[in-house]
Design a protein around this motif. Structure first.
Motif, PDB file in Angstrom:
ATOM      1  N   PRO A  68      46.744  44.973  31.779  1.00  0.00           N
ATOM      2  CA  PRO A  68      45.578  44.663  32.545  1.00  0.00           C
ATOM      3  C   PRO A  68      44.583  43.612  31.897  1.00  0.00           C
ATOM      4  CG  PRO A  68      45.958  46.745  32.731  1.00  0.00           C
ATOM      5  CD  PRO A  68      46.997  46.312  31.687  1.00  0.00           C
ATOM      6  N   ALA A  69      44.473  43.589  30.484  1.00  0.00           N
ATOM      7  CA  ALA A  69      43.556  42.637  29.891  1.00  0.00           C
ATOM      8  C   ALA A  69      43.916  41.152  30.271  1.00  0.00           C
ATOM      9  CB  ALA A  69      43.475  42.789  28.393  1.00  0.00           C
ATOM     10  N   GLU A  70      45.271  40.907  30.298  1.00  0.00           N
ATOM     11  CA  GLU A  70      45.758  39.711  30.450  1.00  0.00           C
ATOM     12  C   GLU A  70      45.422  39.022  32.027  1.00  0.00           C
ATOM     13  OE1 GLU A  70      49.821  38.853  29.956  1.00  0.00           O
ATOM     14  OE2 GLU A  70      49.925  36.791  29.864  1.00  0.00           O
ATOM     15  N   VAL A  71      45.359  40.055  32.919  1.00  0.00           N
ATOM     16  CA  VAL A  71      45.147  39.779  34.132  1.00  0.00           C
ATOM     17  C   VAL A  71      43.606  39.666  34.388  1.00  0.00           C
ATOM     18  CG1 VAL A  71      45.460  40.821  36.712  1.00  0.00           C
ATOM     19  CG2 VAL A  71      47.396  41.338  34.923  1.00  0.00           C
ATOM     20  N   GLU A  72      42.980  40.472  33.713  1.00  0.00           N
ATOM     21  CA  GLU A  72      41.586  40.497  33.704  1.00  0.00           C
ATOM     22  C   GLU A  72      41.012  39.224  33.358  1.00  0.00           C
ATOM     23  OE1 GLU A  72      40.728  43.957  31.597  1.00  0.00           O
ATOM     24  OE2 GLU A  72      41.299  45.584  33.061  1.00  0.00           O
ATOM     25  N   ALA A  73      41.474  38.378  32.054  1.00  0.00           N
ATOM     26  CA  ALA A  73      41.226  37.303  31.527  1.00  0.00           C
ATOM     27  C   ALA A  73      41.292  36.023  32.609  1.00  0.00           C
ATOM     28  CB  ALA A  73      41.914  37.094  30.085  1.00  0.00           C
ATOM     29  N   ALA A  74      42.612  36.382  33.161  1.00  0.00           N
ATOM     30  CA  ALA A  74      42.759  35.252  34.322  1.00  0.00           C
ATOM     31  C   ALA A  74      41.831  35.207  35.587  1.00  0.00           C
ATOM     32  CB  ALA A  74      44.431  35.458  34.977  1.00  0.00           C
ATOM     33  N   LEU A  75      41.349  36.429  36.073  1.00  0.00           N
ATOM     34  CA  LEU A  75      40.533  36.487  37.063  1.00  0.00           C
ATOM     35  C   LEU A  75      39.146  36.208  36.791  1.00  0.00           C
ATOM     36  CD1 LEU A  75      42.049  39.779  38.896  1.00  0.00           C
ATOM     37  CD2 LEU A  75      42.465  37.354  39.435  1.00  0.00           C
ATOM     38  N   LEU A  76      38.534  36.551  35.533  1.00  0.00           N
ATOM     39  CA  LEU A  76      37.434  36.223  35.094  1.00  0.00           C
ATOM     40  C   LEU A  76      36.989  34.780  35.321  1.00  0.00           C
ATOM     41  CD1 LEU A  76      36.779  38.748  31.962  1.00  0.00           C
ATOM     42  CD2 LEU A  76      35.595  38.771  34.093  1.00  0.00           C
ATOM     43  N   SER A  77      37.938  33.988  35.129  1.00  0.00           N
ATOM     44  CA  SER A  77      37.826  32.402  34.893  1.00  0.00           C
ATOM     45  C   SER A  77      37.821  32.032  36.723  1.00  0.00           C
ATOM     46  CB  SER A  77      39.106  31.668  34.613  1.00  0.00           C
ATOM     47  OG  SER A  77      40.197  32.017  35.295  1.00  0.00           O
ATOM     48  N   MET A  78      37.800  32.953  37.626  1.00  0.00           N
ATOM     49  CA  MET A  78      37.628  32.507  39.053  1.00  0.00           C
ATOM     50  C   MET A  78      36.125  32.203  39.346  1.00  0.00           C
ATOM     51  SD  MET A  78      38.879  34.681  42.269  1.00  0.00           S
ATOM     52  CE  MET A  78      38.239  34.338  44.108  1.00  0.00           C
ATOM     53  N   PRO A  79      35.724  31.338  39.756  1.00  0.00           N
ATOM     54  CA  PRO A  79      34.374  31.185  40.431  1.00  0.00           C
ATOM     55  C   PRO A  79      33.983  32.263  41.231  1.00  0.00           C
ATOM     56  CG  PRO A  79      35.750  29.178  40.431  1.00  0.00           C
ATOM     57  CD  PRO A  79      36.560  30.082  40.271  1.00  0.00           C
ATOM     58  N   GLY A  80      32.759  32.861  40.703  1.00  0.00           N
ATOM     59  CA  GLY A  80      32.210  33.845  41.719  1.00  0.00           C
ATOM     60  C   GLY A  80      32.415  35.362  41.277  1.00  0.00           C
ATOM     61  N   VAL A  81      33.248  35.403  40.214  1.00  0.00           N
ATOM     62  CA  VAL A  81      33.414  36.647  39.534  1.00  0.00           C
ATOM     63  C   VAL A  81      32.713  36.900  38.573  1.00  0.00           C
ATOM     64  CG1 VAL A  81      35.296  38.204  38.587  1.00  0.00           C
ATOM     65  CG2 VAL A  81      35.867  36.907  40.611  1.00  0.00           C
ATOM     66  N   HIS A  82      32.151  38.072  38.474  1.00  0.00           N
ATOM     67  CA  HIS A  82      31.288  38.358  37.415  1.00  0.00           C
ATOM     68  C   HIS A  82      31.993  39.244  36.247  1.00  0.00           C
ATOM     69  CE1 HIS A  82      27.783  39.567  34.882  1.00  0.00           C
ATOM     70  NE2 HIS A  82      27.789  40.795  35.276  1.00  0.00           N
ATOM     71  N   GLU A  83      32.486  40.568  36.546  1.00  0.00           N
ATOM     72  CA  GLU A  83      33.314  41.366  36.034  1.00  0.00           C
ATOM     73  C   GLU A  83      34.637  41.687  36.526  1.00  0.00           C
ATOM     74  OE1 GLU A  83      30.516  43.840  33.015  1.00  0.00           O
ATOM     75  OE2 GLU A  83      30.371  44.135  35.348  1.00  0.00           O
TER      76      GLU A  83
END
Length: 515
Positions: A427-442
């Motif tokens: 999950p940490a790898e997926v989370e790191a990718a999604l955190l780079s998405m504009p509009g995502v805080h956590e």
């Protein structure tokens, strides 16, 4: 006295000397004996030498299960190089990251495969990354190499008598302690880690698997498990090489094609995830195919019900069904044996093999120790020290119990990893990718049950103030950044993530979400 070869070049030379006319690979119309594989591998290695490959250089292979993968991997070793497999489901970004981190001297890459041009994806992701030799594996036959990319046959034509002599000298000089391969496994830090293994370790785990599976030169081994994974590579290609078994590679899984191949190629050994056997058992046209030659199934990566084991033995006529446990850092640490009963097979992952010691540590964590524990992580001594303690015990992050016979039962994971379609997802790898998405805080990701895949990802997203991304937005973004098996299949938007006093996200609370 141990008389087994301890390097893949020695194993290949041994096979070519002792069973030159036995069929080594059957890939469609391509049928190669061990003598022919030996000659083919020498040419591949000689071509690498002619192109300037130095001993110890790394060669990345980004290609599906075909005979080319085996020739390339053994050829890299014959030239004194290090094999770096890349997951065929990776995006261009993920592949380029690995190629750059290992400073690959060469890249062997599939042409058009499943409607995608892998090399074009790689180039788009890293236009300035230079790889001196790029070799195209022709799979579809409908594509031509990009500029600067060598066609497979044109590359092999670079081999000369002089470079063959040099390659042979390098093969003879490869030692048991030389690095054989670097396999990347995602880590809980969100950055993939390169697992370093020596030649003796790659051979050692394959030899142990061969002995537990009772693999012989009479076996025809259908390898569905990807060659980029330890199961397909070490418990597949290398195990078959040591035993003298015939490798039948399968590039894309299709249950009806599996049954057709089992029938046509007289398959006796068929490892894979439990869903493969369930799909065969439930297929309406199973009776149309002759599956009578099946002898051995090796499975794992998901629970195996006793009823499934019994059906495999009774309806598919397997002589033995065995389960196993391992991870990239250890490959295969425990296995059942061919005479274990269905209850043992269902309720355990077998007992120690490959000279491993197994014990249960603090918090019931499974610990492994032995000569086949990885050498360490590439360029990451800190992560290595966290994973292998001062006494040599590998901390697996998995939780389990050992019974009085030494059989291991895996009950949970300390890590947050889940398994989707047989692939580990961190999950940490997926989370790191999604955190780079504009509009995502956590964001926090967990695995949730899925009938077909075993588990799939669910992302819990806290939007930035003033932003309102949708589930479709998040999933579309993940498609750009992540391999298919890593992408979350559902998204839940929340105001905040539950945390403990130290700030750690309480994923157990998220897992209690029912909808």
């Amino acid at each position: 006295m141990n008389t087994h070869p301890r390097t893949t070049p020695a194993a290949l030379a041994d096979a070519a000397d002792n069973r030159p006319d036995r069929l080594a690979i059957a890939d469609g119309d391509t049928r190669l004996t061990f003598a022919q594989v030996h000659a083919y591998v020498r040419d591949f290695a000689a071509a690498l030498v002619a192109r300037g490959l130095e001993p110890g250089a790394r060669v990345a292979i980004w290609s599906p299960n075909t005979y080319h993968w085996e020739i390339a991997a053994l050829g890299v070793h014959w030239a004194g190089g290090v094999v770096v497999p890349i997951n065929t489901r990776y995006t261009g970004n993920e592949a380029a990251d690995i190629v750059e981190r290992v400073n690959a001297a060469a890249l062997v890459v599939v042409g058009d495969f499943l409607g995608a041009d892998r090399y074009a994806q790689f180039r788009e992701a890293a236009p300035d990354l230079t790889v001196s030799t790029v070799v195209r594996v022709p799979v579809s036959g409908n594509d031509t190499p990009a500029q600067g990319v060598l066609d497979w046959d044109d590359f092999l034509a670079a081999a000369t008598d002089t470079s063959r002599t040099e390659a042979d000298a390098r093969a003879a000089a490869v030692g048991p302690d030389d690095i054989a391969d670097i396999l990347f496994t995602s880590g809980t830090t969100g950055k993939s880690k390169g697992v370093l293994s020596a030649q003796r370790q790659t051979i050692g785990v394959a030899q142990a698997w061969t002995e537990c599976a009772e693999l012989t030169a009479d076996d025809n081994y259908l390898i569905i498990n990807p060659f980029f994974h330890t199961f397909g590579y070490k418990a597949g290609i290398v195990a078959a090489l040591l035993a003298g078994a015939t490798v039948i590679p399968m590039a894309v899984f299709d249950v009806e094609k599996v049954m057709a191949m089992v029938s046509a190629e007289r398959i006796s050994v068929l490892p894979g995830a439990p869903t493969i056997y369930q799909n065969i058992l439930d297929h309406p046209r199973r009776s149309d195919y002759d599956l009578s030659n099946l002898r051995l199934a090796v499975t794992g990566a998901a629970p195996v019900p006793v009823s499934l084991v019994e059906r495999m033995q009774n309806e598919l006529n397997f002589d033995a069904v065995i389960t196993a446990y391992g991870q990239t850092e250890a490959v295969v640490a425990t296995m059942c044996r061919t005479d274990d009963d269905p209850v043992t097979v269902s309720n355990s992952s077998g007992r120690a093999t490959a000279d491993f010691e197994v014990r249960i540590g603090d918090n019931d964590e499974i610990l492994l120790r032995g000569p086949n524990v990885m050498l360490g992580y590439l360029d990451d001594p800190e992560a290595t020290a966290k994973t292998i303690d001062a006494d040599g015990w590998l901390h697996t992050g998995d939780v389990g119990t050992l019974d009085e016979r030494g059989y291991l039962d895996i009950t949970d994971r300390l890590k947050d990893m889940y398994i989707s379609n047989g692939f580990n997802v961190y999950p940490a790898e997926v989370e790191a990718a999604l955190l780079s998405m504009p509009g995502v805080h956590e964001v926090a990701v967990i695995g949730v049950p899925d009938e077909r895949a075993g588990e799939v990802g669910r992302a819990f997203v806290v939007p930035l103030d003033g932003s309102s991304p949708t589930e479709d937005d998040v999933i579309a973004y993940s498609k750009e950044k992540l391999a298919n098996f890593k992408r979350p299949r559902s998204v839940r938007f929340v105001d905040h993530l539950p945390r403990n006093p130290s700030g750690k996200v309480l994923k157990n609370v998220l897992r209690e979400e029912k909808s």
